[in-house]
Write an enzyme that holds these catalytic residues in place. Structure first.
Site, PDB file in Angstrom:
ATOM      1  N   TRP A   1      35.031  44.032  40.473  1.00 35.98           N
ATOM      2  CA  TRP A   1      35.072  44.776  39.210  1.00 35.98           C
ATOM      3  C   TRP A   1      36.482  45.231  38.839  1.00 35.98           C
ATOM      4  O   TRP A   1      36.701  45.699  37.743  1.00 35.98           O
ATOM      5  CB  TRP A   1      34.138  45.982  39.291  1.00 35.98           C
ATOM      6  N   LYS A   2      37.404  45.156  39.786  1.00 37.00           N
ATOM      7  CA  LYS A   2      38.770  45.660  39.548  1.00 37.00           C
ATOM      8  C   LYS A   2      38.679  47.118  39.052  1.00 37.00           C
ATOM      9  O   LYS A   2      37.781  47.838  39.471  1.00 37.00           O
ATOM     10  CB  LYS A   2      39.517  44.740  38.567  1.00 37.00           C
TER      11      LYS A   2
ATOM     12  N   HIS B   1      44.795  40.460  47.066  1.00 34.01           N
ATOM     13  CA  HIS B   1      44.567  39.952  45.708  1.00 34.01           C
ATOM     14  C   HIS B   1      45.914  39.845  44.990  1.00 34.01           C
ATOM     15  O   HIS B   1      46.799  40.678  45.186  1.00 34.01           O
ATOM     16  CB  HIS B   1      43.627  40.904  44.952  1.00 34.01           C
TER      17      HIS B   1
ATOM     18  N   GLU C   1      42.439  31.637  44.850  1.00 34.08           N
ATOM     19  CA  GLU C   1      42.505  32.102  43.465  1.00 34.08           C
ATOM     20  C   GLU C   1      43.876  31.751  42.863  1.00 34.08           C
ATOM     21  O   GLU C   1      44.839  32.509  43.043  1.00 34.08           O
ATOM     22  CB  GLU C   1      42.321  33.624  43.412  1.00 34.08           C
TER      23      GLU C   1
ATOM     24  N   GLY D   1      41.560  35.556  34.945  1.00 28.83           N
ATOM     25  CA  GLY D   1      41.428  36.247  33.661  1.00 28.83           C
ATOM     26  C   GLY D   1      41.974  35.473  32.472  1.00 28.83           C
ATOM     27  O   GLY D   1      42.179  36.047  31.402  1.00 28.83           O
TER      28      GLY D   1
ATOM     29  N   SER E   1      38.538  32.815  36.679  1.00 25.77           N
ATOM     30  CA  SER E   1      37.808  32.425  35.460  1.00 25.77           C
ATOM     31  C   SER E   1      36.488  31.708  35.742  1.00 25.77           C
ATOM     32  O   SER E   1      36.093  30.813  34.974  1.00 25.77           O
ATOM     33  CB  SER E   1      38.702  31.590  34.531  1.00 25.77           C
TER      34      SER E   1
ATOM     35  N   GLY F   1      35.614  37.801  38.748  1.00 29.49           N
ATOM     36  CA  GLY F   1      36.139  39.035  38.161  1.00 29.49           C
ATOM     37  C   GLY F   1      35.358  39.417  36.924  1.00 29.49           C
ATOM     38  O   GLY F   1      34.255  39.962  37.004  1.00 29.49           O
ATOM     39  N   GLY F   2      35.918  39.097  35.751  1.00 27.01           N
ATOM     40  CA  GLY F   2      35.330  39.525  34.475  1.00 27.01           C
ATOM     41  C   GLY F   2      33.835  39.265  34.342  1.00 27.01           C
ATOM     42  O   GLY F   2      33.087  40.136  33.869  1.00 27.01           O
TER      43      GLY F   2
HETATM   44  P1  PGA Z   1      38.424  36.492  36.827  1.00 29.41           P
HETATM   45  O1  PGA Z   1      39.041  37.265  38.094  1.00 29.41           O
HETATM   46  O2  PGA Z   1      37.094  35.923  37.266  1.00 29.41           O
HETATM   47  O3  PGA Z   1      38.282  37.554  35.762  1.00 29.41           O
HETATM   48  O4  PGA Z   1      39.381  35.420  36.461  1.00 29.41           O
HETATM   49  C1  PGA Z   1      38.891  36.769  39.401  1.00 29.41           C
HETATM   50  C2  PGA Z   1      39.593  37.660  40.382  1.00 29.41           C
HETATM   51  O5  PGA Z   1      40.674  38.178  40.056  1.00 29.41           O
HETATM   52  O6  PGA Z   1      39.110  37.878  41.499  1.00 29.41           O
END
Ligand code: PGA
Length: 245
Positions: A8-9, A96, A165, A171, A207, A228-229
């Protein structure tokens, strides 16, 4: 079994946690729970709220980072791996690219954090990946090998998950093609296996969405995804879980 981890950051709110937990648990099927290990890494303040709801529903909790120093002490603002374990976490995301870039984390510091995680009984999810410039200049493998080099210090049988990643895919909506993901994850496994003396679990992150998850998760060298998102929206996260089953 595939592993789908949601990162979720610095996102979310208490009201969102409530609806997320309700929507996710209502819609997760017994087959999905059986075929897929689901891990969620919310911001620290929401652990206790989500732990009560998600863990009983079979979803595991992860920290997004931990301190490199022992269990407790005069380290204002830091959270130890032992504390994460104490509140129900089983995993912790480490290294990360957002922490490497914004907090200047080095491979040596990430190794100290991994050691703290192992000491506390947590499984680190070690994030590695190249920048766009490194990718364009053909340095991807060299960068990944450098980021993995410190694993030589890992104790035998240490639990570890690697998340590949690419920084330029996080993102941005840009994703390497499936052949590139397949080959890079195979390379990571080939580098790590002799060190850990077992085939590693390698996730892809960057992504990942409900739309591209099936193509990525069917690759034999990809054992899951770090999301992430798309992990903030229960319907989208569920599509990714479905793609893993
Ligand atoms: P994202 O992020 O799916 O929004 O690209 C992935 C992550 O940073 O772990």
């Amino acid at each position: 079994m595939k592993l789908i981890a949601g990162n979720w950051k610095m996102n979310g709110a208490l009201a969102q946690c409530r609806t997320f937990a309700q929507d996710l648990l209502e819609q997760l099927t017994p087959l999905q729970r059986q075929k897929c290990q689901i891990v969620l890494a919310p911001p620290y303040p929401y652990f206790s709220f989500l732990e009560g709801r998600l863990v009983s529903g079979g979803v595991l909790l992860a920290g997004q980072d931990c301190a490199p120093w022992g269990q407790s002490g005069a380290y204002t603002g830091d959270v130890s791996a032992a504390m994460l374990r104490d509140v129900g976490c089983t995993h912790v995301i480490l290294g990360h690219s957002e922490r490497r870039q914004r907090h200047g984390e080095t491979d040596a510091l990430v190794l100290k954090k991994m050691t703290a995680a192992w000491d506390a009984g947590l499984t680190p999810i070690l994030c590695i990946g190249e920048t766009a410039a490194e990718n364009e200049s053909g340095q991807t493998k060299a960068v990944l090998e450098r980021q993995l080099a410190s694993l030589k210090e890992a104790p035998a049988d240490a639990p570890l998950i690697i998340a590949y990643e690419p920084v330029w895919a996080i993102g941005t909506g840009k994703v390497p093609n499936t052949q590139e993901i397949q080959e890079t994850c195979a390379h990571i496994a080939a580098v790590v296996e002799p060190v850990l003396k077992k085939p590693p679990c390698v996730l892809y992150g960057g992504s990942v969405s409900g739309e591209n998850a099936t193509a990525i998760l069917q690759l034999p060298t990809v054992h899951g995804a770090l999301v992430g998102g798309a992990s903030l929206k229960p319907a989208e996260f569920l599509k990714i879980i479905e793609a893993a089953c």
